[in-house]
Enzyme design. Structure first.
Site, PDB file in Angstrom:
ATOM      1  N   HIS A  91       0.863  -1.185   0.000  1.00 37.78           N
ATOM      2  CA  HIS A  91       0.000   0.000   0.000  1.00 37.78           C
ATOM      3  C   HIS A  91       0.904   1.240   0.000  1.00 37.78           C
ATOM      4  O   HIS A  91       2.007   1.199   0.547  1.00 37.78           O
ATOM      5  CB  HIS A  91      -0.836  -0.052   1.282  1.00 37.78           C
ATOM      6  N   LYS A 150     -10.496  -0.386  10.561  1.00 34.52           N
ATOM      7  CA  LYS A 150     -10.674  -1.579   9.731  1.00 34.52           C
ATOM      8  C   LYS A 150     -11.044  -2.794  10.566  1.00 34.52           C
ATOM      9  O   LYS A 150     -11.080  -3.921  10.077  1.00 34.52           O
ATOM     10  CB  LYS A 150      -9.392  -1.870   8.944  1.00 34.52           C
ATOM     11  N   GLN A 165      -4.410  -5.025   7.099  1.00 34.09           N
ATOM     12  CA  GLN A 165      -5.409  -5.946   6.536  1.00 34.09           C
ATOM     13  C   GLN A 165      -5.399  -7.317   7.210  1.00 34.09           C
ATOM     14  O   GLN A 165      -6.185  -8.186   6.835  1.00 34.09           O
ATOM     15  CB  GLN A 165      -5.173  -6.125   5.024  1.00 34.09           C
ATOM     16  N   ASP A 210       3.151  -4.560   8.152  1.00 28.91           N
ATOM     17  CA  ASP A 210       1.917  -3.808   7.974  1.00 28.91           C
ATOM     18  C   ASP A 210       0.750  -4.769   8.243  1.00 28.91           C
ATOM     19  O   ASP A 210       0.477  -5.666   7.444  1.00 28.91           O
ATOM     20  CB  ASP A 210       1.875  -3.247   6.541  1.00 28.91           C
TER      21      ASP A 210
HETATM   22  N1  PMP Z   1      -1.676  -0.676   4.721  1.00 25.96           N
HETATM   23  C1  PMP Z   1      -2.630  -1.386   4.111  1.00 25.96           C
HETATM   24  C2  PMP Z   1      -2.299  -2.752   3.583  1.00 25.96           C
HETATM   25  C3  PMP Z   1      -3.914  -0.840   3.981  1.00 25.96           C
HETATM   26  O1  PMP Z   1      -4.849  -1.550   3.351  1.00 25.96           O
HETATM   27  C4  PMP Z   1      -4.178   0.439   4.498  1.00 25.96           C
HETATM   28  C5  PMP Z   1      -5.548   1.067   4.390  1.00 25.96           C
HETATM   29  N2  PMP Z   1      -6.154   0.948   3.127  1.00 25.96           N
HETATM   30  C6  PMP Z   1      -3.154   1.127   5.141  1.00 25.96           C
HETATM   31  C7  PMP Z   1      -1.916   0.535   5.232  1.00 25.96           C
HETATM   32  C8  PMP Z   1      -3.331   2.493   5.701  1.00 25.96           C
HETATM   33  O2  PMP Z   1      -4.245   2.517   6.727  1.00 25.96           O
HETATM   34  P1  PMP Z   1      -4.839   3.917   7.239  1.00 25.96           P
HETATM   35  O3  PMP Z   1      -5.382   4.609   6.029  1.00 25.96           O
HETATM   36  O4  PMP Z   1      -5.898   3.521   8.207  1.00 25.96           O
HETATM   37  O5  PMP Z   1      -3.725   4.662   7.880  1.00 25.96           O
END
Ligand code: PMP
Length: 415
Positions: free
Chosen positions: A125, A228, A205, A202
Site C-alpha cells: 500500500h 478496519k 489488513q 503492515d
Molecule cells: N496498509 C494497508 C495494507 C492498507 O490496506 C491500508 C488502508 N487501506 C493502510 C496501510 C493504511 O491505513 P490507514 O489509512 O488507516 O492509515
C-alpha cells in the site's frame, strides 16, 4: 464445517439495516477500506462523552482518573490481543499510516545511512511505500523490491540476494489490500534478522481478520488501524519491541512525551508516552478496546473460516462469468479480498452499476499504483468481506455484475 451465522451479528450493526436506494438494502463489500461498527462500540463512544470524558494523565480529579484508567486499560487490551510482552510496547497513533511514518522518521532518521537499503514488496500500500521513499531521499538510501509472480504471490527465491548487509529494514504487509495474498511474513522476518535487518509488518489488513502474535512472528514493528476492525476512525497502533523503541528518539515533541523541560532543553519521557505527544486519541483507543472485545467474543478463527467461504463462493462465481478476470491467488492462500476487472467495462462503471443495486465495492488503484502497474491494469474493482457478510450477498454482487454486462452489451450494440 464450522457453523457460523452472520445474521446473529448483523443485528448489532445499525448501518447494515439501511437501504442505499429505495428497495435496495446495503450490501457492504468495502471492508478493506473500512469496516462498520456494532452498537457495542458506538455505545462505548457515546458513554465516554456522556459520562467519563476528561484529558488523560494530567488532572488530579475523578473524571481524569477514570478516563486515564480506561485509556490505559485499552492499551492492555491491545497488548493482549497481539500478544505483546508489555503494554509499554503499544503506542497509540492516528492509524497505520501514522504508525509507519513514525518508524520511518524516528527509527529511520537515526539508523539509515547513505548507501543503506530498505526492502519492501511490489504489493505494498502507498502507506508502506511513500514513507520509505521519503526516508531514502532524506538519508541517501535505496529502496529495493521483492517482486510478485503472476498469481500475485511474493517471489522469495532470490530473497538471499535482495537481503544484504546493507539492508537495514524490511517493510512488508501480511495481507495485500488488493490481492488478498497472505504473505509468509515469519520466514521473511527470520531471513531479515539473519542479516541484522529490522522488520516492520503492515498489519492493516491482517490484524482485523487473522490471529496476530507479535512474539511468535518476531516482528520488530507492527502497524494497524482501528477503523478496519470495527473501531473508530482516527485510532491506530504501533507495536515495537521495547529495546528498539527505547533506543529511538521521539518523533513529535509536545506535552506528555517529556520527563522534564528546561529552557535549555528537555528529557524525553518513558515508553510508551515518549511517542504520544499531545492529547492522544482517547475515545478512539477506548472504542478500539470495545471493538477488540467484540471480535474476541466471536473468535478470529471463526471469522477467518467464514470469510474464506465467502471468498470461495465469489471466486467460483466469477470463474463462471465471461470476460471477468480475478487477480491474486486461490482462496486457500488469501484473505477475504477479491479484486477483478470486467473486460470492456471500466472498474469505476462496475462499481457505479453495483452501487445502483445496493452493492458497495471499491474501484481504482486502492492506493497500490505500483502493484496495478505490475498487474497491467489501471484500476480494479474490489470486493472485501467481514464476518457480517452473507453468502446471499455474494449472489447479489454476481447478479449486479451480470446486469452491468447486459447494460454494456446493449450500449455497444447501439453504437
Ligand atoms: N496498509 C494497508 C495494507 C492498507 O490496506 C491500508 C488502508 N487501506 C493502510 C496501510 C493504511 O491505513 P490507514 O489509512 O488507516 O492509515
Amino acid at each position: 464445517a464450522v457453523s457460523f451465522d452472520p445474521l446473529v451479528y448483523r443485528q448489532d450493526f445499525p448501518i447494515l439495516q439501511r437501504e442505499v436506494h429505495p428497495g435496495r438494502p446495503l450490501v457492504y463489500f468495502d471492508n478493506a477500506a473500512t469496516t462498520q461498527r456494532p452498537r457495542q462500540v458506538i455505545q462505548t463512544i457515546v458513554e465516554m462523552y456522556e459520562k467519563h470524558y476528561a484529558n488523560v494523565h494530567r488532572g488530579i480529579h475523578t473524571l481524569a482518573d477514570e478516563t486515564t484508567e480506561l485509556y490505559e486499560e485499552a492499551r492492555r487490551r491491545v497488548c493482549r490481543f497481539i500478544n505483546a510482552r508489555s503494554e509499554e510496547e503499544i503506542i497509540f497513533t492516528s492509524g497505520a499510516t501514522a504508525s509507519i511514518n513514525l518508524v520511518a522518521r524516528a527509527w529511520g532518521d537515526a539508523n539509515i545511512r547513505p548507501g543503506d537499503e530498505i526492502l519492501v514488496t511490489e504489493m505494498e500500500h502507498h502507506s508502506n511505500l511513500v514513507p520509505w521513499f521519503q526516508l531514502a531521499e532524506r538519508r541517501g538510501a535505496t529502496v529495493r523490491f521483492i517482486p510478485i509472480n503472476d498469481q500475485g504471490e511474493l517471489v522469495l527465491d532470490n530473497l538471499d540476494t535482495l537481503l544484504t548487509e546493507r539492508t537495514k529494514i524490511v517493510a512488508v504487509t501480511v495481507v495485500s489490500n488488493v490481492l488478498g495474498t497472505i504473505n509468509p511474513v515469519e520466514s521473511i522476518i527470520r531471513a531479515a534478522h539473519s542479516v541484522g535487518a529490522k522488520v516492520l509488518v503492515d498489519g492493516a489488513q491482517s490484524v482485523p481478520h487473522l490471529v496476530t502474535d507479535v512474539q511468535k512472528m518476531d516482528a520488530d514493528f507492527l502497524a494497524f488501524s482501528g477503523h478496519k476492525m470495527l473501531g473508530p476512525s482516527g485510532i491506530g497502533v504501533l507495536y515495537g519491541k521495547r529495546e528498539i523503541l527505547e533506543a529511538m528518539p521521539p518523533f513529535m515533541g509536545g506535552g506528555s512525551m517529556i520527563r522534564e523541560v528546561r529552557l535549555d532543553g528537555f528529557v524525553p519521557g518513558d515508553l510508551p508516552y515518549r511517542f504520544e505527544a499531545g492529547t492522544p486519541p482517547i475515545v478512539g483507543a477506548i472504542g478500539l478496546a470495545a471493538a477488540i472485545d467484540y471480535l474476541e467474543r466471536i473468535g478470529l478463527e471463526r471469522i477467518a473460516v467464514h470469510e474464506n467461504q465467502l471468498t470461495v463462493k465469489l471466486h467460483a462465481a466469477l470463474a463462471e462469468m465471461p470476460r471477468v478476470r480475478v487477480f491474486g491467488p486461490a482462496p486457500d492462500k488469501k484473505g477475504g479480498i477479491v479484486s477483478f476487472v470486467v473486460d470492456g467495462i471500466h472498474a469505476h462503471d462496475v462499481a457505479q452499476l453495483l452501487d445502483s443495486v445496493g452493492v458497495a465495492v471499491r474501484a481504482g488503484h486502492h492506493c497500490a499504483m505500483p502493484l496495478h502497474k505490475r498487474l497491467g491494469v489501471v484500476a480494479t474493482a474490489r470486493a472485501s468481506f467481514y464476518f457480517y457478510n452473507t453468502l446471499n450477498e455474494i449472489d447479489q454482487l454476481v447478479e449486479g455484475l451480470e446486469r452491468a454486462q447486459r447494460i454494456f452489451k446493449k450500449r455497444s450494440e447501439r453504437r
